[in-house]
Write a protein that holds these residues in place. Structure first.
Motif, PDB file in Angstrom:
ATOM      1  N   MET A   1       0.567  -0.815  -0.057  1.00  0.00           N
ATOM      2  CA  MET A   1      -0.119   0.132   0.052  1.00  0.00           C
ATOM      3  C   MET A   1       1.251   1.655   0.260  1.00  0.00           C
ATOM      4  O   MET A   1       0.701   2.285  -0.588  1.00  0.00           O
ATOM      5  N   GLU A   2       2.210   1.278   0.896  1.00  0.00           N
ATOM      6  CA  GLU A   2       2.815   2.190   1.113  1.00  0.00           C
ATOM      7  C   GLU A   2       3.620   2.822  -0.540  1.00  0.00           C
ATOM      8  O   GLU A   2       4.031   3.585  -0.883  1.00  0.00           O
ATOM      9  N   GLY A   3       3.782   1.780  -1.119  1.00  0.00           N
ATOM     10  CA  GLY A   3       5.083   1.337  -2.358  1.00  0.00           C
ATOM     11  C   GLY A   3       4.553   2.302  -3.378  1.00  0.00           C
ATOM     12  O   GLY A   3       5.073   2.713  -3.683  1.00  0.00           O
ATOM     13  N   GLY A   4       3.290   1.918  -3.718  1.00  0.00           N
ATOM     14  CA  GLY A   4       2.707   2.669  -4.904  1.00  0.00           C
ATOM     15  C   GLY A   4       2.508   3.603  -4.771  1.00  0.00           C
ATOM     16  O   GLY A   4       2.935   4.398  -5.152  1.00  0.00           O
ATOM     17  N   PRO A   5       1.898   5.020  -3.979  1.00  0.00           N
ATOM     18  CA  PRO A   5       1.944   5.902  -3.453  1.00  0.00           C
ATOM     19  C   PRO A   5       3.568   6.549  -3.628  1.00  0.00           C
ATOM     20  O   PRO A   5       3.795   7.477  -4.666  1.00  0.00           O
ATOM     21  N   SER A   6       4.118   5.664  -3.248  1.00  0.00           N
ATOM     22  CA  SER A   6       5.447   7.004  -3.209  1.00  0.00           C
ATOM     23  C   SER A   6       6.346   6.374  -4.080  1.00  0.00           C
ATOM     24  O   SER A   6       6.880   7.587  -4.086  1.00  0.00           O
ATOM     25  N   ARG A   7       6.430   5.097  -5.137  1.00  0.00           N
ATOM     26  CA  ARG A   7       6.691   5.392  -6.230  1.00  0.00           C
ATOM     27  C   ARG A   7       6.833   6.745  -6.901  1.00  0.00           C
ATOM     28  O   ARG A   7       6.745   6.940  -8.194  1.00  0.00           O
ATOM     29  N   LYS A   8       5.502   7.260  -6.594  1.00  0.00           N
ATOM     30  CA  LYS A   8       4.644   8.312  -7.692  1.00  0.00           C
ATOM     31  C   LYS A   8       4.585   9.288  -7.052  1.00  0.00           C
ATOM     32  O   LYS A   8       4.784  10.792  -7.528  1.00  0.00           O
ATOM     33  N   GLY A   9       5.715   9.785  -6.361  1.00  0.00           N
ATOM     34  CA  GLY A   9       6.338  10.719  -5.655  1.00  0.00           C
ATOM     35  C   GLY A   9       5.586  11.281  -3.981  1.00  0.00           C
ATOM     36  O   GLY A   9       6.025  12.482  -3.499  1.00  0.00           O
ATOM     37  N   VAL A  10       5.129  10.532  -3.889  1.00  0.00           N
ATOM     38  CA  VAL A  10       4.422  10.843  -2.464  1.00  0.00           C
ATOM     39  C   VAL A  10       4.452  10.672  -1.530  1.00  0.00           C
ATOM     40  O   VAL A  10       5.349   8.955  -1.049  1.00  0.00           O
ATOM     41  N   GLU A  11       5.148  11.557  -0.242  1.00  0.00           N
ATOM     42  CA  GLU A  11       5.878  10.927   0.633  1.00  0.00           C
ATOM     43  C   GLU A  11       5.266  10.313   1.883  1.00  0.00           C
ATOM     44  O   GLU A  11       3.983  10.707   2.362  1.00  0.00           O
ATOM     45  N   SER A  12       5.468   9.103   2.781  1.00  0.00           N
ATOM     46  CA  SER A  12       4.852   8.603   3.001  1.00  0.00           C
ATOM     47  C   SER A  12       5.583   8.802   4.928  1.00  0.00           C
ATOM     48  O   SER A  12       6.055   8.536   5.332  1.00  0.00           O
ATOM     49  N   LEU A  13       3.523   9.502   5.446  1.00  0.00           N
ATOM     50  CA  LEU A  13       3.831   9.604   6.986  1.00  0.00           C
ATOM     51  C   LEU A  13       3.728   8.540   8.146  1.00  0.00           C
ATOM     52  O   LEU A  13       2.664   7.739   7.106  1.00  0.00           O
ATOM     53  N   HIS A  14       4.302   8.169   9.037  1.00  0.00           N
ATOM     54  CA  HIS A  14       3.544   7.651   9.933  1.00  0.00           C
ATOM     55  C   HIS A  14       3.779   8.198  11.684  1.00  0.00           C
ATOM     56  O   HIS A  14       4.326   8.821  11.911  1.00  0.00           O
ATOM     57  N   GLY A  15       2.386   8.190  11.814  1.00  0.00           N
ATOM     58  CA  GLY A  15       2.538   9.086  12.662  1.00  0.00           C
ATOM     59  C   GLY A  15       0.702   9.536  13.143  1.00  0.00           C
ATOM     60  O   GLY A  15       0.424   9.729  12.059  1.00  0.00           O
ATOM     61  N   THR A  16       0.745   9.898  13.705  1.00  0.00           N
ATOM     62  CA  THR A  16      -1.237  10.358  14.018  1.00  0.00           C
ATOM     63  C   THR A  16      -1.058  12.023  14.226  1.00  0.00           C
ATOM     64  O   THR A  16      -0.354  12.908  14.713  1.00  0.00           O
ATOM     65  N   ALA A  17      -1.837  11.933  13.024  1.00  0.00           N
ATOM     66  CA  ALA A  17      -2.103  13.751  12.825  1.00  0.00           C
ATOM     67  C   ALA A  17      -3.172  14.697  13.361  1.00  0.00           C
ATOM     68  O   ALA A  17      -4.288  13.960  14.272  1.00  0.00           O
ATOM     69  N   THR A  18      -2.225  15.543  13.540  1.00  0.00           N
ATOM     70  CA  THR A  18      -3.208  16.424  14.948  1.00  0.00           C
ATOM     71  C   THR A  18      -3.235  17.862  14.268  1.00  0.00           C
ATOM     72  O   THR A  18      -1.729  18.106  13.113  1.00  0.00           O
ATOM     73  N   PHE A  19      -4.204  18.611  13.702  1.00  0.00           N
ATOM     74  CA  PHE A  19      -4.466  19.921  13.564  1.00  0.00           C
ATOM     75  C   PHE A  19      -3.819  20.715  14.742  1.00  0.00           C
ATOM     76  O   PHE A  19      -4.335  20.856  15.699  1.00  0.00           O
ATOM     77  N   GLU A  20      -1.843  21.926  13.943  1.00  0.00           N
ATOM     78  CA  GLU A  20      -1.873  22.908  14.798  1.00  0.00           C
ATOM     79  C   GLU A  20      -3.088  24.233  14.838  1.00  0.00           C
ATOM     80  O   GLU A  20      -3.273  24.707  15.708  1.00  0.00           O
ATOM     81  N   THR A  21      -3.331  24.632  13.311  1.00  0.00           N
ATOM     82  CA  THR A  21      -4.276  25.510  13.169  1.00  0.00           C
ATOM     83  C   THR A  21      -4.552  24.970  11.673  1.00  0.00           C
ATOM     84  O   THR A  21      -4.449  23.618  11.592  1.00  0.00           O
ATOM     85  N   ALA A  22      -5.530  25.812  11.271  1.00  0.00           N
ATOM     86  CA  ALA A  22      -6.032  24.721  10.333  1.00  0.00           C
ATOM     87  C   ALA A  22      -5.416  25.082   9.034  1.00  0.00           C
ATOM     88  O   ALA A  22      -6.298  23.766   8.861  1.00  0.00           O
ATOM     89  N   ASN A  23      -4.232  25.060   8.918  1.00  0.00           N
ATOM     90  CA  ASN A  23      -3.512  25.207   7.964  1.00  0.00           C
ATOM     91  C   ASN A  23      -2.674  24.508   8.147  1.00  0.00           C
ATOM     92  O   ASN A  23      -1.478  24.443   7.024  1.00  0.00           O
ATOM     93  N   ARG A  24      -2.154  24.375   9.083  1.00  0.00           N
ATOM     94  CA  ARG A  24      -0.891  22.715   9.993  1.00  0.00           C
ATOM     95  C   ARG A  24      -1.282  21.859  10.225  1.00  0.00           C
ATOM     96  O   ARG A  24      -2.322  21.917  11.820  1.00  0.00           O
ATOM     97  N   LEU A  25      -0.902  20.804   9.767  1.00  0.00           N
ATOM     98  CA  LEU A  25      -0.967  19.406   9.974  1.00  0.00           C
ATOM     99  C   LEU A  25       0.137  18.364  10.754  1.00  0.00           C
ATOM    100  O   LEU A  25       0.883  18.888  10.019  1.00  0.00           O
TER     101      LEU A  25
END
Ligand SMILES: Cc1cc2nc3c(=O)[nH]c(=O)nc-3n(C[C@H](O)[C@H](O)[C@H](O)COP(=O)(O)OP(=O)(O)OC[C@H]3O[C@@H](n4cnc5c(N)ncnc54)[C@H](O)[C@@H]3O)c2cc1C
Length: 252
Positions: free
Chosen positions: A69-93
């Motif tokens: 699942m990670e390999g497909g997007p990453s071969r197309k240049g998508v950066e893979s992130l690992h961790g819980t996402a939280t909003f800091e502000t409306a435009n910063r995750l």
């Protein structure tokens, strides 16, 4: 562009939901078919579930998923992130201590089990933990009368367990045709599945390696002694009550 997950990539269906449950099911179906043929030309003393083999078989399907699942997007240049996402502000995750700025974010975080409000509810295992069991204990109780509880109970009974289901609603599987649900409950009862409707859990107490669960049906409390209690009640959006709710954009 970047995408991420706080758990191994692959999502609930492939790793902790639909696919692993479908891998558990055929073994139970074979045992059931053999039992149905008892006295009709098939000796049903033979088949039984080998938990270690089944677990290995399941891992054969699920273990390669995150890398794929990670390999497909990453071969197309998508950066893979690992961790819980939280909003800091409306435009910063923020993910894993690093902030990502953007005007747009796609939130596709699925659903989590709803929190339960009775004492020691934290001792209940969820469907993910159930799917990870190598051996199903002899007496197991599931909270929630939906399709996941029913399927797990039917698998558990073919693995030799005596499962129970408690559901606060007046009917289990309330979105399914009532006459089919009645047939399923009847069939389950023949295999030792104890379904209690209009029943809530009042408390869970651990006594050594066993659990004492107090359930309440129409004001009458009964104590059930079991080895494992699980929850498979309705889930809610993973964003509910989490820091992943996007703050409102500031005006201007
Ligand atoms: C036991 C079980 C059996 C099921 N069986 C079936 C079935 O047979 N058929 C069917 O149609 N559906 C089934 N489902 C439902 C199905 O799995 C879900 O509907 C589907 O996975 C939802 O997909 P999704 O992409 O929206 O979310 P998910 O697949 O849940 O993906 C969301 C991802 O977001 C991640 N995440 C959550 N919060 C954060 C955060 N703050 N930061 C970073 N990552 C986060 C999670 O780790 C998760 O991997 C089952 C579910 C369960 C639990």
């Amino acid at each position: 562009m970047a995408g991420g997950d706080e758990l191994p990539w692959g999502g609930t269906c492939a790793l902790r939901g639909c696919d692993p449950r479908k891998i558990l099911r055929p073994g139970a179906e074979i045992i059931d078919s053999a039992r149905l043929m008892r006295g009709k030309g098939i000796e049903d003393r033979g088949p039984s579930i080998n938990g270690a083999d089944l677990t290995r078989h399941r891992h054969g399907f699920t273990d390669p998923v995150p890398q794929r699942m990670e390999g497909g997007p990453s071969r197309k240049g998508v950066e893979s992130l690992h961790g819980t996402a939280t909003f800091e502000t409306a435009n910063r995750l923020v993910v894993d201590g690093r902030a990502y700025g953007s005007r747009h974010f796609l939130i596709a975080t699925g659903a989590h089990p709803r929190p339960l409000d009775f004492p020691r509810a934290e001792h209940l295992i969820d469907s993910t933990a159930f799917l990870g069991l190598e051996q199903v204990p002899g007496r197991v109780l599931s909270f929630g009368g939906g399709s996941v509880s029913f399927e797990f109970a039917h698998i558990a009974t073919r693995a030799g367990a005596s499962p129970g289901i408690v559901d606060p609603g007046s009917r289990p599987l309330e979105r399914f045709a009532p006459h089919l649900v009645d047939l399923l409950v009847e069939r389950g009862a023949e295999g030792g599945i104890d379904v209690r409707a209009e029943t809530t859990v009042s408390s869970v107490e651990h006594v050594g390696s066993a659990c004492r669960v107090t359930v309440d049906t129409a004001g009458i409390e009964v104590v059930i002694e079991i080895e494992l209690v699980g929850s498979a009640h309705r889930r809610r959006a993973a964003t509910a009550g989490s820091a992943l709710r996007r703050p409102a954009r500031e005006a201007g």
